[in-house]
Write a protein that holds these residues in place. Sequence first.
Motif, PDB file in Angstrom:
ATOM      1  N   MET A   1     -12.088   9.758 -15.600  1.00 36.35           N
ATOM      2  CA  MET A   1     -12.603   8.633 -16.383  1.00 36.35           C
ATOM      3  C   MET A   1     -11.622   8.239 -17.472  1.00 36.35           C
ATOM      4  SD  MET A   1     -16.683   9.158 -16.470  1.00 36.35           S
ATOM      5  CE  MET A   1     -16.838   7.599 -17.315  1.00 36.35           C
ATOM      6  N   ASN A   2     -10.989   9.218 -18.092  1.00 34.80           N
ATOM      7  CA  ASN A   2      -9.980   8.920 -19.103  1.00 34.80           C
ATOM      8  C   ASN A   2      -8.816   8.140 -18.491  1.00 34.80           C
ATOM      9  OD1 ASN A   2      -8.740   9.140 -21.748  1.00 34.80           O
ATOM     10  ND2 ASN A   2      -7.359  10.608 -20.802  1.00 34.80           N
ATOM     11  N   ALA A   3      -8.394   8.540 -17.305  1.00 32.25           N
ATOM     12  CA  ALA A   3      -7.303   7.835 -16.632  1.00 32.25           C
ATOM     13  C   ALA A   3      -7.695   6.388 -16.346  1.00 32.25           C
ATOM     14  CB  ALA A   3      -6.932   8.549 -15.334  1.00 32.25           C
ATOM     15  N   ALA A   4      -8.903   6.172 -15.834  1.00 34.48           N
ATOM     16  CA  ALA A   4      -9.347   4.817 -15.502  1.00 34.48           C
ATOM     17  C   ALA A   4      -9.475   3.943 -16.744  1.00 34.48           C
ATOM     18  CB  ALA A   4     -10.685   4.871 -14.763  1.00 34.48           C
ATOM     19  N   ALA A   5      -9.942   4.526 -17.821  1.00 33.79           N
ATOM     20  CA  ALA A   5     -10.206   3.743 -19.031  1.00 33.79           C
ATOM     21  C   ALA A   5      -8.972   3.532 -19.903  1.00 33.79           C
ATOM     22  CB  ALA A   5     -11.293   4.419 -19.864  1.00 33.79           C
ATOM     23  N   ASN A   6      -8.013   4.468 -19.844  1.00 35.04           N
ATOM     24  CA  ASN A   6      -6.934   4.439 -20.829  1.00 35.04           C
ATOM     25  C   ASN A   6      -5.512   4.399 -20.290  1.00 35.04           C
ATOM     26  OD1 ASN A   6      -8.774   4.643 -23.069  1.00 35.04           O
ATOM     27  ND2 ASN A   6      -9.105   6.754 -22.449  1.00 35.04           N
ATOM     28  N   ASP A   7      -5.312   4.702 -19.029  1.00 34.45           N
ATOM     29  CA  ASP A   7      -3.953   4.701 -18.475  1.00 34.45           C
ATOM     30  C   ASP A   7      -3.685   3.375 -17.769  1.00 34.45           C
ATOM     31  OD1 ASP A   7      -3.861   7.293 -19.359  1.00 34.45           O
ATOM     32  OD2 ASP A   7      -3.905   8.207 -17.369  1.00 34.45           O
ATOM     33  N   ALA A   8      -2.525   2.808 -18.012  1.00 32.42           N
ATOM     34  CA  ALA A   8      -2.174   1.522 -17.391  1.00 32.42           C
ATOM     35  C   ALA A   8      -2.250   1.587 -15.871  1.00 32.42           C
ATOM     36  CB  ALA A   8      -0.777   1.098 -17.832  1.00 32.42           C
ATOM     37  N   ASP A   9      -1.881   2.718 -15.295  1.00 31.02           N
ATOM     38  CA  ASP A   9      -1.923   2.863 -13.834  1.00 31.02           C
ATOM     39  C   ASP A   9      -3.063   3.762 -13.376  1.00 31.02           C
ATOM     40  OD1 ASP A   9      -0.939   5.288 -14.779  1.00 31.02           O
ATOM     41  OD2 ASP A   9       0.494   5.512 -13.145  1.00 31.02           O
ATOM     42  N   GLY A  10      -4.030   4.004 -14.250  1.00 39.53           N
ATOM     43  CA  GLY A  10      -5.122   4.932 -13.944  1.00 39.53           C
ATOM     44  C   GLY A  10      -5.949   4.548 -12.736  1.00 39.53           C
ATOM     45  N   THR A  11      -6.405   3.307 -12.680  1.00 42.21           N
ATOM     46  CA  THR A  11      -7.226   2.910 -11.527  1.00 42.21           C
ATOM     47  C   THR A  11      -6.389   2.867 -10.248  1.00 42.21           C
ATOM     48  OG1 THR A  11      -7.006   0.568 -12.097  1.00 42.21           O
ATOM     49  CG2 THR A  11      -8.998   1.687 -12.834  1.00 42.21           C
ATOM     50  N   ALA A  12      -5.128   2.517 -10.365  1.00 44.52           N
ATOM     51  CA  ALA A  12      -4.261   2.530  -9.175  1.00 44.52           C
ATOM     52  C   ALA A  12      -4.108   3.956  -8.649  1.00 44.52           C
ATOM     53  CB  ALA A  12      -2.901   1.933  -9.500  1.00 44.52           C
ATOM     54  N   ARG A  13      -3.912   4.916  -9.557  1.00 42.74           N
ATOM     55  CA  ARG A  13      -3.800   6.318  -9.133  1.00 42.74           C
ATOM     56  C   ARG A  13      -5.094   6.804  -8.518  1.00 42.74           C
ATOM     57  NH1 ARG A  13      -3.017  10.045 -13.057  1.00 42.74           N
ATOM     58  NH2 ARG A  13      -3.464   8.616 -14.734  1.00 42.74           N
ATOM     59  N   LEU A  14      -6.244   6.443  -9.124  1.00 41.14           N
ATOM     60  CA  LEU A  14      -7.533   6.860  -8.565  1.00 41.14           C
ATOM     61  C   LEU A  14      -7.775   6.226  -7.201  1.00 41.14           C
ATOM     62  CD1 LEU A  14      -9.784   6.825 -11.746  1.00 41.14           C
ATOM     63  CD2 LEU A  14      -8.857   8.815 -10.553  1.00 41.14           C
ATOM     64  N   THR A  15      -7.371   4.980  -7.038  1.00 41.15           N
ATOM     65  CA  THR A  15      -7.505   4.324  -5.740  1.00 41.15           C
ATOM     66  C   THR A  15      -6.663   5.041  -4.694  1.00 41.15           C
ATOM     67  OG1 THR A  15      -7.964   2.186  -6.767  1.00 41.15           O
ATOM     68  CG2 THR A  15      -7.174   2.143  -4.491  1.00 41.15           C
ATOM     69  N   ALA A  16      -5.453   5.421  -5.061  1.00 39.90           N
ATOM     70  CA  ALA A  16      -4.589   6.153  -4.134  1.00 39.90           C
ATOM     71  C   ALA A  16      -5.202   7.505  -3.775  1.00 39.90           C
ATOM     72  CB  ALA A  16      -3.199   6.328  -4.738  1.00 39.90           C
ATOM     73  N   ILE A  17      -5.775   8.194  -4.753  1.00 45.93           N
ATOM     74  CA  ILE A  17      -6.433   9.478  -4.481  1.00 45.93           C
ATOM     75  C   ILE A  17      -7.630   9.256  -3.563  1.00 45.93           C
ATOM     76  CG2 ILE A  17      -7.775  11.364  -5.497  1.00 45.93           C
ATOM     77  CD1 ILE A  17      -5.927  11.045  -8.003  1.00 45.93           C
ATOM     78  N   ALA A  18      -8.438   8.238  -3.859  1.00 45.30           N
ATOM     79  CA  ALA A  18      -9.616   7.943  -3.036  1.00 45.30           C
ATOM     80  C   ALA A  18      -9.230   7.644  -1.605  1.00 45.30           C
ATOM     81  CB  ALA A  18     -10.380   6.763  -3.639  1.00 45.30           C
ATOM     82  N   ASN A  19      -8.068   7.024  -1.420  1.00 44.26           N
ATOM     83  CA  ASN A  19      -7.588   6.690  -0.072  1.00 44.26           C
ATOM     84  C   ASN A  19      -6.818   7.827   0.579  1.00 44.26           C
ATOM     85  OD1 ASN A  19      -8.674   4.124  -0.285  1.00 44.26           O
ATOM     86  ND2 ASN A  19      -6.814   3.259  -1.142  1.00 44.26           N
ATOM     87  N   GLY A  20      -6.614   8.909  -0.163  1.00 45.07           N
ATOM     88  CA  GLY A  20      -5.899  10.061   0.380  1.00 45.07           C
ATOM     89  C   GLY A  20      -4.397   9.876   0.450  1.00 45.07           C
ATOM     90  N   SER A  21      -3.872   8.950  -0.378  1.00 48.44           N
ATOM     91  CA  SER A  21      -2.435   8.681  -0.291  1.00 48.44           C
ATOM     92  C   SER A  21      -1.683   8.990  -1.583  1.00 48.44           C
ATOM     93  CB  SER A  21      -2.224   7.204   0.078  1.00 48.44           C
ATOM     94  OG  SER A  21      -2.809   6.353  -0.895  1.00 48.44           O
ATOM     95  N   ALA A  22      -2.222   9.892  -2.400  1.00 48.94           N
ATOM     96  CA  ALA A  22      -1.539  10.222  -3.654  1.00 48.94           C
ATOM     97  C   ALA A  22      -1.806  11.658  -4.038  1.00 48.94           C
ATOM     98  CB  ALA A  22      -2.019   9.297  -4.769  1.00 48.94           C
TER      99      ALA A  22
END
Length: 85
Positions: A60-81
């Motif tokens: 949640m901290n990554a999504a709310a505060n990191d410029a690339d947080g949601t992109a990283r979470l999307t990659a994790i959710a897709n299994g590509s990070a």
Amino acid sequence: MPTAPQIDSETARHVLWHYGRPGGFRPGSFTQKLMEAIDAADVIHTARLRAAYPELVDAMNAAANDADGTARLTAIANGSASKEA
């Protein structure tokens, strides 16, 4: 020094849902309320919640505060990070 928790794809999808991002998946009611509590928590209470739920708080901290947080979470959710926060 403690290591960063691993964020799994399920947690990434739940956090993406919480923030209304594509690829999100609605969690159960407990997790929904827990994410609301994390959002509302001050620094002290965030630290307490992190002690019990480090992966969720870090995601949640990554999504709310990191410029690339949601992109990283999307990659994790897709299994590509890397799963590291």
